[in-house]
Design an enzyme around this catalytic site. Structure first.
Site, PDB file in Angstrom:
ATOM      1  N   GLU A 212    -140.259   8.408 -53.746  1.00 26.83           N
ATOM      2  CA  GLU A 212    -139.215   9.456 -54.353  1.00 26.83           C
ATOM      3  C   GLU A 212    -138.289   8.760 -55.333  1.00 26.83           C
ATOM      4  O   GLU A 212    -137.748   9.148 -56.503  1.00 26.83           O
ATOM      5  CB  GLU A 212    -138.499  10.083 -53.533  1.00 26.83           C
ATOM      6  CG  GLU A 212    -139.402  11.302 -52.795  1.00 26.83           C
ATOM      7  CD  GLU A 212    -139.686  12.565 -53.615  1.00 26.83           C
ATOM      8  OE1 GLU A 212    -139.260  12.601 -54.590  1.00 26.83           O
ATOM      9  OE2 GLU A 212    -140.590  13.450 -53.097  1.00 26.83           O
ATOM     10  N   ASP A 357    -152.039  13.898 -54.907  1.00 21.68           N
ATOM     11  CA  ASP A 357    -152.139  14.438 -56.444  1.00 21.68           C
ATOM     12  C   ASP A 357    -151.754  13.482 -57.411  1.00 21.68           C
ATOM     13  O   ASP A 357    -152.676  13.178 -58.360  1.00 21.68           O
ATOM     14  CB  ASP A 357    -151.364  15.511 -56.488  1.00 21.68           C
ATOM     15  CG  ASP A 357    -149.875  15.278 -56.081  1.00 21.68           C
ATOM     16  OD1 ASP A 357    -149.561  14.462 -55.223  1.00 21.68           O
ATOM     17  OD2 ASP A 357    -148.891  15.833 -56.482  1.00 21.68           O
ATOM     18  N   GLU A 461    -146.151  27.496 -52.058  1.00 19.77           N
ATOM     19  CA  GLU A 461    -146.173  26.119 -51.587  1.00 19.77           C
ATOM     20  C   GLU A 461    -147.739  26.045 -51.195  1.00 19.77           C
ATOM     21  O   GLU A 461    -148.402  25.049 -51.598  1.00 19.77           O
ATOM     22  CB  GLU A 461    -145.371  25.821 -50.571  1.00 19.77           C
ATOM     23  CG  GLU A 461    -145.481  24.358 -50.175  1.00 19.77           C
ATOM     24  CD  GLU A 461    -144.970  23.423 -51.331  1.00 19.77           C
ATOM     25  OE1 GLU A 461    -144.735  22.186 -51.096  1.00 19.77           O
ATOM     26  OE2 GLU A 461    -144.841  23.998 -52.374  1.00 19.77           O
ATOM     27  N   GLU A 480    -145.554  21.383 -61.915  1.00 22.35           N
ATOM     28  CA  GLU A 480    -146.744  21.007 -62.115  1.00 22.35           C
ATOM     29  C   GLU A 480    -147.496  22.031 -63.025  1.00 22.35           C
ATOM     30  O   GLU A 480    -148.226  21.680 -64.108  1.00 22.35           O
ATOM     31  CB  GLU A 480    -147.629  20.835 -60.882  1.00 22.35           C
ATOM     32  CG  GLU A 480    -147.548  19.509 -60.259  1.00 22.35           C
ATOM     33  CD  GLU A 480    -146.075  19.392 -59.374  1.00 22.35           C
ATOM     34  OE1 GLU A 480    -145.687  18.439 -58.931  1.00 22.35           O
ATOM     35  OE2 GLU A 480    -145.373  20.597 -59.168  1.00 22.35           O
TER      36      GLU A 480
END
Length: 528
Positions: A212, A357, A461, A480
């Site tokens: 992050e 991902d 989600e 996304e």
């Protein structure tokens, strides 16, 4: 390596808000990915995947129909019947045909509507930015319900949803630097840069997630620095005479504080968290997700090249290679959680969503940025394994019988389905397919995610494709699907994707913005 390529790559990676702006409203420089597809959609055929609810029950057990919770009219042609009529027709040809309501709605996007949506997007951004600066700065983010700032949850260290992201380093201000420039607000960009230089320090007793901190802080600082110093001036003359590479120095300082995560691991795969002042916590765990450990190469690589120190790119590449070496010999797939000391897979689920991902995303985008053939060799092999073991549905996206494609979660060793849900993070994949030149499949998969969005006004989600219902009932403003829509528009220039962008923008305004009635008031009595 040309700076413009680096700038474009960073902006695509980092700017969710700017993706919306670029997508629907033509801000920023023109971007070409090398694809030119003069497509003339007749979008009545998209009725097969997304239509407005008509209040009737599903006619088939096909997931492509069930996600809508409705049946098709008898006059509607199915994908399988189209395939039977012409087995060699491209999926793109499904959009050629009679002029009907879908063509009328989606075949154009007037300039007046672009201006309207451009204005709406700007208003949304400034609504959030100005209220953050007024009520939250210098804390990390604005809590819109209480209209006050917040940082890490120091009273509850186990609250990783907050503590992995927030580090007492004015996250929102740093994260919006390049967006201000994309919006054309050079004056506020300069003010924000100077505020960061004057007020931000990473000498904090804050334990943050390496991933992050990398994508949100390190990437933002590097992006803003490059935009300030790029001699090609992709956003115009935006430098100022007193700038002395301070943002780059801040980025270097942060990266040095993240380096302890790569030390004392038997595999070279980094610890997931570090304390910015003291290094890896004594109670730090030895397990990390594939995405978290394998999605550092873009930012670390560019930093190394900017400062002439290969250390950062080297440790990031070592982590990627270590993960790659642990893939299954039978399937070529990776799992989603690994022990950094033993190299044993703790999580054996392989999929395109959470935990995996951006590992795939960074392989391809690193190749685009740096031109390292090793990155593309890994991506190409990973893509082939994904197609062989994760993909379900008919063999060709665009023709034949059966459902359109769906990518499921499987056991990395056997390829057997492990569960029946997908998550919203998977919506990045159509965009990655665009970058890889697989446009037909990208169009088809994007339509699937957009169908779910149309039904709920957001991507749940987690969505259970067997039960035709969400498994996890929230949407944390993930970008996304926006990025995939943006890239598909750049590849096809088809106005349909501008309509998708508008739909997403309006959904966010309608569903994610705190209403005045639901707000607590600030001390001044003014609602945020």
């Amino acid at each position: 390596m040309q700076w413009r390529s680096i700038v474009v790559g960073l902006v695509v990676l980092r700017l969710s808000v700017s993706c919306v702006l670029w997508l629907a409203f033509g801000l920023g420089p023109s971007v070409s990915w090398g694809f030119h597809f003069p497509i003339s959609f007749n979008l009545h055929k998209l009725d097969l995947l997304f239509r407005e609810e008509r209040g009737s029950e599903p006619k088939s057990n096909s997931w492509s129909q069930r996600i809508q919770g409705q049946k098709y009219e008898e006059s509607t042609t199915s994908c399988s019947k189209i395939g039977e009529e012409s087995s060699k027709r491209s999926y793109l040809s499904l959009f050629d045909g009679n002029k009907d309501e879908y063509v009328q709605k989606y075949s154009s996007f007037p300039d007046t509507l672009k201006l309207k949506m451009k204005g709406m997007a700007k208003e949304m951004f400034y609504f959030g930015y100005e209220n953050y600066m007024k009520y939250a700065f210098p804390e990390d983010e604005l809590n819109p319900i209480d209209c006050e700032g917040r940082g890490p949850d120091v009273l509850n260290p186990s609250n990783i949803n907050i503590n992995d992201v927030l580090g007492n380093y004015s996250l929102t201000l740093i994260d919006t630097l390049d967006t201000l420039l994309v919006l054309g607000n050079v004056t506020e960009f300069h003010r924000a840069v100077k505020l960061v230089i004057e007020t931000v320090s990473f000498d904090k007793d804050s334990t943050v997630q390496v991933f992050e901190a990398n994508i949100r802080i390190l990437g933002s600082l590097i992006s803003a620095h490059i935009l300030l110093t790029d001699p090609k001036h992709p956003f115009g003359q935006v430098g100022f005479k007193d700038y002395d590479n301070e943002l780059l120095h801040l980025a270097h300082d942060l990266a040095v504080r993240l380096l302890p995560a790569f030390e004392n691991t038997s595999t070279g795969i980094p610890y997931p968290r570090v304390n910015l002042k003291t290094g890896v916590p004594e109670d730090g765990i030895n397990e990390t997700c594939t995405a978290g450990a394998g999605s550092l190469l873009v930012e670390f690589g560019i930093l190394s090249r900017l400062i002439g120190d290969s250390t950062f790119e080297w440790v990031a590449r070592r982590a990627v290679r270590a993960l790659w070496s642990l893939r299954s010999n039978e399937t070529g797939l990776l799992g989603n959680v690994v022990n950094i000391q033993t190299g044993q897979w703790v999580g054996k689920q392989s999929g395109l969503g959470a935990g995996m991902d951006s590992f795939y995303e960074y392989l391809l985008k690193s190749y685009i940025l740096f031109g390292e053939k090793e990155d593309y060799r890994m991506f190409k092999a990973a893509y082939e394994s994904i197609q062989n073991h994760l993909r379900r549905g008919r063999e060709s996206c665009n023709e034949g019988e059966g459902d359109p494609p769906l990518y499921v979660n499987v056991n990395m060793f056997s390829g057997e389905i492990m569960n029946t849900w997908i998550d919203s993070l998977q919506a990045f994949f159509p965009g990655l397919q665009v970058l890889n030149g697989d446009i037909d499949d990208a169009i088809c998969l994007h339509a699937f995610y957009y169908a779910i969005w149309k039904r709920f006004g957001a991507l749940p989600e987690r969505y259970n494709w067997q039960l035709q219902a969400p498994d996890v009932l929230f949407y944390p403003l993930r970008p996304e699907l926006v990025e995939s829509t943006y890239l598909l528009y750049q590849a096809t220039k088809n106005p349909f994707y501008l309509h998708v962008g508008m739909d997403i923008l309006q959904s966010l305004e309608r569903n994610a913005k705190v209403s005045e009635r639901g707000l607590k008031h600030s001390h001044s009595g003014t609602p945020v």
